[in-house]
Design a protein around this motif. Structure first.
Motif, short mmCIF file in Angstrom:
data_model
loop_
_atom_site.label_atom_id
_atom_site.label_comp_id
_atom_site.label_asym_id
_atom_site.label_seq_id
_atom_site.Cartn_x
_atom_site.Cartn_y
_atom_site.Cartn_z
N GLY A 12 0.86 -1.18 0.00
CA GLY A 12 0.00 0.00 0.00
C GLY A 12 0.89 1.23 0.00
N ALA A 35 -2.81 -8.96 -2.67
CA ALA A 35 -3.66 -8.45 -3.75
C ALA A 35 -3.01 -8.70 -5.11
CB ALA A 35 -3.89 -6.95 -3.54
N LYS A 41 -5.84 0.85 -2.44
CA LYS A 41 -6.56 1.95 -1.77
C LYS A 41 -6.20 3.29 -2.37
CE LYS A 41 -8.15 0.32 2.56
NZ LYS A 41 -7.74 0.12 3.94
N ILE A 44 -8.54 3.77 -5.37
CA ILE A 44 -9.95 4.17 -5.16
C ILE A 44 -10.06 5.46 -4.34
CG2 ILE A 44 -10.82 1.81 -5.33
CD1 ILE A 44 -11.18 1.95 -2.21
N CYS A 50 -7.12 10.55 -5.82
CA CYS A 50 -6.16 10.49 -4.71
C CYS A 50 -5.84 11.88 -4.13
CB CYS A 50 -4.86 9.82 -5.15
SG CYS A 50 -3.71 9.59 -3.74
N ASN A 51 -6.44 12.13 -2.99
CA ASN A 51 -6.09 13.34 -2.22
C ASN A 51 -4.81 12.98 -1.48
OD1 ASN A 51 -7.77 14.97 0.61
ND2 ASN A 51 -5.99 15.58 -0.60
N ALA A 158 3.22 -3.32 7.09
CA ALA A 158 2.54 -2.17 6.47
C ALA A 158 1.23 -2.66 5.88
CB ALA A 158 3.44 -1.55 5.40
N GLY A 168 -8.88 -6.09 0.15
CA GLY A 168 -7.62 -6.63 0.69
C GLY A 168 -7.30 -6.35 2.13
N ILE A 172 -4.22 -8.83 9.82
CA ILE A 172 -2.96 -9.56 10.05
C ILE A 172 -1.93 -8.72 10.83
CG2 ILE A 172 -2.01 -8.91 7.79
CD1 ILE A 172 -1.39 -12.31 9.38
N GLU A 336 -13.22 4.90 5.80
CA GLU A 336 -11.97 5.19 5.08
C GLU A 336 -10.76 4.74 5.87
OE1 GLU A 336 -11.32 8.85 3.13
OE2 GLU A 336 -13.20 8.77 2.04
N GLY A 364 2.33 3.20 8.85
CA GLY A 364 1.05 3.46 8.16
C GLY A 364 -0.13 3.25 9.08
N TYR A 376 -4.54 13.71 4.99
CA TYR A 376 -3.69 13.53 6.17
C TYR A 376 -3.25 12.07 6.34
CZ TYR A 376 -5.41 18.17 7.14
OH TYR A 376 -5.72 19.50 7.02
N ASN A 377 -4.12 11.13 5.96
CA ASN A 377 -3.74 9.73 6.17
C ASN A 377 -2.68 9.28 5.17
OD1 ASN A 377 -5.30 8.70 8.51
ND2 ASN A 377 -6.96 9.63 7.32
N PHE A 378 -2.76 9.77 3.94
CA PHE A 378 -1.67 9.44 3.01
C PHE A 378 -0.37 10.09 3.45
CE2 PHE A 378 -4.71 8.16 -0.53
CZ PHE A 378 -4.38 6.82 -0.38
N ALA A 381 1.17 7.93 5.86
CA ALA A 381 1.76 6.74 5.20
C ALA A 381 3.12 7.11 4.59
CB ALA A 381 0.81 6.20 4.13
P1 FDA Z 1 -3.06 0.14 2.84
O1 FDA Z 1 -4.38 -0.37 3.30
O2 FDA Z 1 -3.02 1.15 1.79
O3 FDA Z 1 -2.12 -1.07 2.38
C1 FDA Z 1 -2.07 -2.29 3.08
C2 FDA Z 1 -1.72 -3.38 2.10
O4 FDA Z 1 -1.53 -4.60 2.84
C3 FDA Z 1 -2.84 -3.65 1.10
O5 FDA Z 1 -2.31 -3.57 -0.20
C4 FDA Z 1 -3.31 -5.06 1.44
O6 FDA Z 1 -3.69 -5.81 0.30
C5 FDA Z 1 -2.08 -5.66 2.10
N1 FDA Z 1 -2.38 -6.78 3.00
C6 FDA Z 1 -3.29 -6.80 4.00
N2 FDA Z 1 -3.29 -8.02 4.60
C7 FDA Z 1 -2.36 -8.78 3.96
C8 FDA Z 1 -1.91 -10.12 4.11
N3 FDA Z 1 -2.41 -10.93 5.04
N4 FDA Z 1 -0.94 -10.57 3.26
C9 FDA Z 1 -0.42 -9.75 2.29
N5 FDA Z 1 -0.82 -8.48 2.10
C10 FDA Z 1 -1.78 -7.99 2.94
N6 FDA Z 1 -6.50 8.95 2.62
C11 FDA Z 1 -6.05 10.15 2.18
O7 FDA Z 1 -5.10 10.70 2.76
N7 FDA Z 1 -6.61 10.73 1.06
C12 FDA Z 1 -7.65 10.15 0.38
O8 FDA Z 1 -8.10 10.66 -0.66
C13 FDA Z 1 -8.16 8.92 0.89
N8 FDA Z 1 -9.25 8.35 0.29
C14 FDA Z 1 -9.68 7.12 0.74
C15 FDA Z 1 -10.78 6.53 0.11
C16 FDA Z 1 -11.23 5.29 0.53
C17 FDA Z 1 -12.44 4.68 -0.11
C18 FDA Z 1 -10.54 4.61 1.58
C19 FDA Z 1 -10.97 3.24 2.03
C20 FDA Z 1 -9.45 5.21 2.21
C21 FDA Z 1 -9.03 6.47 1.81
N9 FDA Z 1 -7.95 7.10 2.43
C22 FDA Z 1 -7.52 8.33 1.99
C23 FDA Z 1 -7.20 6.44 3.53
C24 FDA Z 1 -5.91 5.81 2.94
O9 FDA Z 1 -6.28 5.01 1.83
C25 FDA Z 1 -5.18 4.95 3.98
O10 FDA Z 1 -4.95 5.71 5.14
C26 FDA Z 1 -3.86 4.45 3.42
O11 FDA Z 1 -4.10 3.69 2.26
C27 FDA Z 1 -3.13 3.60 4.44
O12 FDA Z 1 -1.94 3.15 3.85
P2 FDA Z 1 -1.24 1.82 4.36
O13 FDA Z 1 -0.13 1.56 3.40
O14 FDA Z 1 -0.95 1.89 5.80
O15 FDA Z 1 -2.34 0.68 4.19
#
Ligand code: FDA
Length: 392
Positions: A12, A35, A41, A44, A50-51, A158, A168, A172, A336, A364, A376-378, A381
């Motif tokens: 991610g 995935a 994420k 979408i 992507c903000n 992560a 996804g 875990i 989100e 993350g 802020y969440n990106f 990250a």
């Molecule tokens: P992230 O969830 O991105 O990545 C985790 C990865 O781990 C995934 O690819 C997953 O497949 C993988 N994984 C999980 N379990 C696993 C396993 N057992 N084995 C192998 N792989 C595994 N934030 C923001 O700042 N601006 C925005 O515009 C948005 N918009 C938004 C829209 C929507 C619909 C959502 C759901 C969320 C947002 N966010 C957001 C939040 C943002 O997406 C989120 O905070 C970050 O993606 C978090 O990044 P991470 O890399 O920590 O986790």
């Protein structure tokens, strides 16, 4: 057994960014994800655009048991650093509102930038590779995956939060932390629509699709942004923001016409427009269907001329301070982000390594740091991924 310097669990935002930085330092890096595609994420996010950060990164916009934990990484790798990166990649962007920066064309531009930089840095990305367990070994760690066990000197978790399991998300990261004795701050869905029951739900459903500029308050915080009525209750930016501060069973206070006076203009209009119904008079300031409900709730009827000052003050209060108690949230299906996560007290704020398990890092969303809506969440990250990438 295949062996790496660093294995990053999750491709991610945080995992990809960390992988680039660690590989640039010459570390042999493998990034794994169950995935089929990286950065789902990101793809979408922001309605597909992507903000990716916010110009106004400030400590009070991050929640967690220790909000100051995020500061070191946010100061070391800032929003301006990420913007420079986006510019260097030639990705066009714009500010939408409130400092929120979006891609002009597509979130896929950010994913392409990250995967290109990861490959150029020499890291390996392995997709369709699920992680089930991490254990200690003499040389570091063994990661159990669907493609067999892998050895690593350092492991970076992560794997994100629990929101949107359909694309996804899995728990875990929390299981791995608990396995190594780290505390998990209780998790719950955040940046999520609020749901209601009974008559409130029915009333809100009839307004589904209606939006207003609102101020919504709960838990000592308020947000002045859009509010949207839905079939299940309330959504829109102001509601998503307040959901992070709302606690179950507590009311939220909604101002349905933020910064718009109601009582005074109605009192002033009584002379020249006194014959119109109070509902139509209020509909000059609110969407008509909403005005009907507010008039009923304030228990006023008749014409504008019929209304006493006290009745118009009551109507004003019904618009500006509506206390409603949500039944719940739409949950991880649409949230989100996930509030809570790996206790920051267990982590080193510079390296993101577990204090009691050197070589095991968490970055993350899996960490107990949650940002406001708006990029802020990106930024969290990128910042946590960057900081960990200098150390793992
Ligand atoms: P992230 O969830 O991105 O990545 C985790 C990865 O781990 C995934 O690819 C997953 O497949 C993988 N994984 C999980 N379990 C696993 C396993 N057992 N084995 C192998 N792989 C595994 N934030 C923001 O700042 N601006 C925005 O515009 C948005 N918009 C938004 C829209 C929507 C619909 C959502 C759901 C969320 C947002 N966010 C957001 C939040 C943002 O997406 C989120 O905070 C970050 O993606 C978090 O990044 P991470 O890399 O920590 O986790």
């Amino acid at each position: 057994m295949e062996s790496w310097d660093v294995i990053i669990l999750g491709a991610g935002a945080a995992g990809l960014f960390c992988g680039i930085e660690a590989a640039r330092r010459g570390r042999r890096v493998l990034v794994v994800d169950h995935a089929k595609a990286p950065g789902e994420k990101i793809r979408i996010s922001g309605g597909g655009r992507c903000n990716f950060t916010n110009m106004y990164i400030e400590p009070h916009k991050f929640l967690g048991e220790n909000p100051r934990f995020a500061l070191s990484a946010l100061n070391r790798y800032t929003q301006w650093d990420f913007i420079e990166r986006v510019d260097a990649a030639g990705i066009p962007w714009h500010e939408k509102t409130l400092g929120q920066l979006f891609c002009d064309s597509s979130a896929k531009d950010i994913i392409a930038m990250l995967t290109r930089e990861l490959a150029e840095a020499g890291a390996t990305l392995r997709l369709g590779c699920g992680v089930s367990n991490v254990t200690r070994s003499a040389a570091g760690f063994v990661v159990d995956t669907t493609s067999g066990p892998l050895a690593a000197e350092a492991v970076v978790v992560a794997t994100g939060g629990k929101s949107i399991p359909k694309i996804g998300a899995s728990g875990i990261g929390y299981h791995i932390a608990e396995h190594f004795g780290l505390r998990i701050v209780p998790t719950r869905p955040a940046l999520v629509p609020l749901t209601f029951e009974g008559q409130l739900k029915a009333d809100m459903a009839t307004l589904s699709g209606t939006s207003v500029q609102a101020t919504v308050a709960a838990g000592g915080t308020s947000f002045d942004e859009g509010l949207l009525f839905t079939h299940r209750g309330l959504s829109g930016p102001s509601i998503l923001q307040i959901s992070s501060y709302w606690t179950e069973g507590a009311p939220i206070t909604v101002d349905l016409a933020a910064n718009t006076p109601i009582a005074e203009p109605l009192k002033a209009a009584r002379q020249e427009a006194g014959k119109i119904s109070i509902k139509n008079a209020l509909a000059r300031h609110l969407p008509e269907k909403l005005a009907v409900q507010v008039v009923a709730r304030a228990q006023v009827s008749g014409t504008l001329a019929d209304q006493s000052n006290a009745a118009l003050d009551a109507l004003d209060a019904a618009v500006h301070s509506w206390d409603v108690t949500p039944a719940g949230t739409e949950g991880y299906r649409t949230a989100e982000v996930t509030l809570g996560g790996v206790d920051t007290a267990a982590l080193d704020g510079r390296t993101f390594a577990a204090r009691t398990v050197p070589g095991l890092h968490f970055i993350g969303e899996v960490v107990d740091v949650t940002g406001w809506l708006g990029g802020y969440n990106f930024q969290w990250a990128w910042s946590s991924g960057w900081a960990c990438g200098q150390a793992c």
